[in-house]
Enzyme design. Structure first.
Site, PDB file in Angstrom:
ATOM      1  N   SER A  75       0.798  -1.223   0.000  1.00 23.88           N
ATOM      2  CA  SER A  75       0.000   0.000   0.000  1.00 23.88           C
ATOM      3  C   SER A  75       0.836   1.281   0.000  1.00 23.88           C
ATOM      4  O   SER A  75       1.650   1.497  -0.899  1.00 23.88           O
ATOM      5  CB  SER A  75      -0.943  -0.070   1.203  1.00 23.88           C
ATOM      6  N   ASP A 289      -1.252   1.648  -3.785  1.00 22.22           N
ATOM      7  CA  ASP A 289      -2.017   0.557  -4.405  1.00 22.22           C
ATOM      8  C   ASP A 289      -3.406   1.021  -4.832  1.00 22.22           C
ATOM      9  O   ASP A 289      -4.285   0.207  -5.128  1.00 22.22           O
ATOM     10  CB  ASP A 289      -2.091  -0.685  -3.495  1.00 22.22           C
ATOM     11  N   ASP A 291      -6.028   2.390  -3.308  1.00 23.55           N
ATOM     12  CA  ASP A 291      -7.288   2.180  -2.580  1.00 23.55           C
ATOM     13  C   ASP A 291      -7.641   3.370  -1.684  1.00 23.55           C
ATOM     14  O   ASP A 291      -8.611   3.319  -0.942  1.00 23.55           O
ATOM     15  CB  ASP A 291      -7.296   0.863  -1.788  1.00 23.55           C
ATOM     16  N   ALA A 382     -10.777   8.989   7.449  1.00 28.52           N
ATOM     17  CA  ALA A 382     -10.285  10.327   7.126  1.00 28.52           C
ATOM     18  C   ALA A 382      -9.121  10.240   6.129  1.00 28.52           C
ATOM     19  O   ALA A 382      -8.935  11.122   5.283  1.00 28.52           O
ATOM     20  CB  ALA A 382      -9.855  11.038   8.396  1.00 28.52           C
ATOM     21  N   ASN A 383      -8.364   9.142   6.184  1.00 22.27           N
ATOM     22  CA  ASN A 383      -7.214   8.993   5.296  1.00 22.27           C
ATOM     23  C   ASN A 383      -7.586   8.712   3.830  1.00 22.27           C
ATOM     24  O   ASN A 383      -6.722   8.527   2.987  1.00 22.27           O
ATOM     25  CB  ASN A 383      -6.261   7.918   5.833  1.00 22.27           C
ATOM     26  N   ARG A 507      -4.485   5.173  20.750  1.00 21.04           N
ATOM     27  CA  ARG A 507      -4.779   3.776  20.390  1.00 21.04           C
ATOM     28  C   ARG A 507      -3.496   3.107  19.919  1.00 21.04           C
ATOM     29  O   ARG A 507      -2.625   3.772  19.319  1.00 21.04           O
ATOM     30  CB  ARG A 507      -5.850   3.691  19.289  1.00 21.04           C
ATOM     31  N   SER A 509      -1.356   1.146  17.376  1.00 18.29           N
ATOM     32  CA  SER A 509      -1.463   0.942  15.934  1.00 18.29           C
ATOM     33  C   SER A 509      -1.704  -0.536  15.626  1.00 18.29           C
ATOM     34  O   SER A 509      -1.230  -1.421  16.341  1.00 18.29           O
ATOM     35  CB  SER A 509      -0.161   1.397  15.275  1.00 18.29           C
ATOM     36  N   ARG A 516      -0.655   5.536  18.693  1.00 16.74           N
ATOM     37  CA  ARG A 516      -1.031   6.766  17.989  1.00 16.74           C
ATOM     38  C   ARG A 516      -1.823   7.689  18.908  1.00 16.74           C
ATOM     39  O   ARG A 516      -2.619   7.225  19.727  1.00 16.74           O
ATOM     40  CB  ARG A 516      -1.869   6.439  16.763  1.00 16.74           C
TER      41      ARG A 516
HETATM   42  C1  16G Z   1      -4.414  -0.161   7.347  1.00 14.26           C
HETATM   43  C2  16G Z   1      -5.867  -0.080   6.956  1.00 14.26           C
HETATM   44  C3  16G Z   1      -6.348   1.352   7.013  1.00 14.26           C
HETATM   45  C4  16G Z   1      -6.114   1.925   8.386  1.00 14.26           C
HETATM   46  C5  16G Z   1      -4.671   1.775   8.786  1.00 14.26           C
HETATM   47  C6  16G Z   1      -4.494   2.137  10.242  1.00 14.26           C
HETATM   48  C7  16G Z   1      -7.059  -1.416   5.356  1.00 14.26           C
HETATM   49  C8  16G Z   1      -7.176  -1.848   3.932  1.00 14.26           C
HETATM   50  N1  16G Z   1      -6.081  -0.584   5.605  1.00 14.26           N
HETATM   51  O1  16G Z   1      -3.619   0.510   6.438  1.00 14.26           O
HETATM   52  O2  16G Z   1      -7.701   1.344   6.716  1.00 14.26           O
HETATM   53  O3  16G Z   1      -6.457   3.287   8.422  1.00 14.26           O
HETATM   54  O4  16G Z   1      -4.281   0.410   8.636  1.00 14.26           O
HETATM   55  O5  16G Z   1      -3.191   1.911  10.619  1.00 14.26           O
HETATM   56  O6  16G Z   1      -7.825  -1.828   6.216  1.00 14.26           O
HETATM   57  P1  16G Z   1      -2.752   1.984  12.124  1.00 14.26           P
HETATM   58  O7  16G Z   1      -3.517   0.942  12.899  1.00 14.26           O
HETATM   59  O8  16G Z   1      -1.280   1.750  12.084  1.00 14.26           O
HETATM   60  O9  16G Z   1      -3.088   3.373  12.612  1.00 14.26           O
HETATM   61 ZN    ZN Z   2      -3.575   1.372   0.117  1.00 18.03          ZN
END
Ligand code: 16G
Ligand code: ZN
Length: 586
Positions: A75, A289, A291, A382-383, A507, A509, A516
């Protein structure tokens, strides 16, 4: 062990599995976890994981009697990384119980491989005589081709059949899986089928737009030097009567996701490198990627404005609601967000648009699942990751209305029918979302500034903190409240009370070994103060200690007092790890 399953093991060539597994040996001591969106680490550590995910995809395919997808991508992460995720029959993320099997299998020592495979087959009552079919896609990383070959090795050694689509965006692979398991009802499971389905809907929609000035018809797209560039280039001539796209960071020179792409733009709140932006020009960025998508522009004073997933969800849900009113249908429509959604977006949706809003844990699978509860469920992080889902009953009703109703109502129903076709309902999809957004802007005659002006984002900050063990922090209420360590939530509550419209949460990660921190309030100064103080609280909760290293951003996006100045006021205490760092990511 049930007899049928026992007999089935004859169908698993354990000798061949052991032999081939040794050719994809696991590095000693390496432990990986199937995270929020699959496995992800440095590409050189992933060969065994790919082979084993090939094996697992075959078992899942046999169990569900359906085609399963395997996507090789990391990604938005650096080019040197790679990753893999499995796609379930309806194009969704892998079921949670199978995520555990994936972790077990990826971490099994060579001598335990057979036992783990048998365990999974037993637990899930897999009929090994069942045929299996796996489809595979990969992104443009230099390591992806070889790694997808290892997936194929795993699939074939367990007797599965496969189709290798080669280069695909992640959402295209989700689409292929969905098409194949619904007998072609959702669309044709080819790249051509994807282009045709989306482009036809888009061209139909934009034909009805009265504002056809150039301003509405051209868009600058930053493709993060990734697969999005290849696929958009292949696709653009299909929809060129409705939109002309100008591609940047198309992979011809720059490095994947480096100083560009949706994640970079969102977290640094600035345009990608390599894109010249004139004032008020509409621009967007995909991630590596394709998405995720975010939009942005420079105003006449040269200020950068980001339009993130929250504002995309607002535009889409408002438009869908207006169409329903026009058609005279009162369907239940809901918007799903995460704790990261800006408070202004939630307030706008609930209070102005009167659309109910729900919050889930971070990660597409959680939002997707919740959105399935509605007639029409719009979900966005939001991302920039999100889409809209329509129940089968709604799709049928709208099709009927498009044929039976008169005049204006019929026109609105027809529009909705096309919008439904334009969404990728298997997964959030930058290309599909881009076309949806462009169609809505054209139909409503909205400029990018007018869209942006729907509401004003509250200033917000995200930090990441490295701790010795992030599992010390656990959360509840869709990650908005910390349960452990004791005292942390109380400290955050006390802090938040002091500022208007303010909110903060921490939270662990799901993708990195960090915690985070998110904070928002009604002014930039307070936000910097609050995010840092929240981090300070984390440190306190871990116990007294020494001052921590920290890095801070060079600039504040709105030109207000530098966050660095506020942060310096805090001495970060830590007893947990002397290597802990506070890193600003925007
Ligand atoms: C992954 C998730 C994304 C999420 C991110 C949070 C998918 C396809 N991708 O990239 O949606 O925002 O993790 O990352 O589910 P974090 O838990 O490190 O903050
Ligand atoms: Zn992606």
């Amino acid at each position: 062990m049930p007899e049928t399953i026992f007999l089935n093991f004859v169908d698993m060539d354990l000798g061949a599995i052991t032999k081939y597994s040794a050719l994809h040996a696991k590095p000693n001591g390496l432990i990986l976890q199937y995270g929020t969106a699959g496995f992800r680490t440095k590409a050189e550590h992933l060969d065994h994981v790919m082979f084993r995910m090939g094996l697992l995809a075959v078992l899942r395919s046999k169990q569900t009697k359906s085609t399963i997808g395997v996507m090789v991508t990391a990604s938005h992460n650096p080019e040197e990384d790679n990753g893999v995720k499995l796609v379930d029959p309806l194009g969704e993320m892998l079921a949670p119980s199978w995520e555990e099997h994936a972790t077990c299998l990826a971490n099994a020592e060579e001598q335990d491989m057979q036992r783990v495979l048998i365990d999974i087959s037993e637990k899930e009552a897999v009929n090994l005589q069942q045929d299996a079919f796996v489809v595979i896609g990969r992104d443009t990383r230099p390591s992806s081709e070889k790694l997808s070959q290892s997936v194929i090795d795993g699939v074939t050694v367990l007797g599965g059949q496969f189709h290798d689509y080669g280069l695909l965006t992640t959402p295209q692979l989700h689409y292929m899986v969905y098409c194949r398991n619904t007998g072609g009802r959702y669309g044709k499971a080819t790249i051509e089928g994807y282009y045709q389905k989306l482009s036809k809907a888009f061209v139909e929609l934009t034909k009805q737009a009265s504002c056809s000035g150039d301003e509405y018809r051209s868009l600058k797209v930053d493709c993060a030097n990734g697969i999005g560039a290849l696929k958009l280039r292949e696709m653009e001539h299909y929809f060129s009567q409705g939109l002309s796209v100008q591609l940047f960071n198309d992979g011809s020179k720059g490095k994947l996701n480096h100083l560009c792409g949706a994640d970079f733009v969102k977290s640094h709140q600035k345009p990608p490198q390599g894109m010249e932006i004139k004032s008020n020009e509409r621009c967007c960025s995909f991630d590596g990627d394709a998405d995720r998508i975010v939009y942005y522009y420079h105003d006449a004073d040269g200020h950068f404005h980001l339009i993130d997933g929250d504002k995309i969800a607002t535009l889409i849900s408002s438009f869908l609601k207006e169409l329903l009113v026009e058609i005279g249908e009162s369907l239940n429509i809901g918007v799903v967000q995460t704790a990261y959604a800006n408070g202004s977006s939630t307030r706008y949706l609930e209070e102005v648009m009167k659309v109910p809003v729900y919050c889930t844990k971070t990660g597409v699978k959680h939002l997707h699942h919740k959105a399935q509860e509605f007639d029409i469920g719009v979900y966005f992080e939001a991302n920039g990751h999100g889409t809209a889902l329509f129940s089968t009953a709604v799709e049928m009703k709208i099709k009927q209305s498009a044929e039976q109703l008169e005049d204006k109502k019929r026109k609105a129903a027809k529009m909705l029918e096309n919008i439904i076709d334009l969404f990728n309902q298997a997964a959030g999809d930058a290309i599909s979302d881009m076309l949806v957004i462009e169609a809505i802007l054209a139909l409503k005659g909205l400029t990018v500034q007018q869209w942006d002006a729907l509401y004003t984002d509250l200033p917000n900050r995200q930090l990441k903190v490295q701790v010795a063990d992030r599992r010390v922090i656990s959360t509840t209420n869709a990650e908005r409240q910390a349960v452990t360590p004791p005292g942390l939530q109380e400290a955050i509550n006390d802090l938040v009370k002091k500022y208007k419209l303010s909110r903060a949460f921490v939270r662990p990660s799901g993708t990195e070994d960090v915690v985070r921190v998110y904070a928002e309030a009604d002014s930039q100064f307070k936000i910097g103060y609050k995010a840092a103080e929240t981090t300070h609280n984390i440190n306190n909760a871990f116990g007294p200690g020494t001052a921590d290293e920290h890095t801070v951003p060079k600039q504040c996006c709105d030109g207000s007092r530098s966050f660095a100045k506020e942060t310096r006021a805090f001495r970060m205490r830590s007893a947990v790890a002397s290597h802990r760092k506070l890193i600003m990511i925007n």
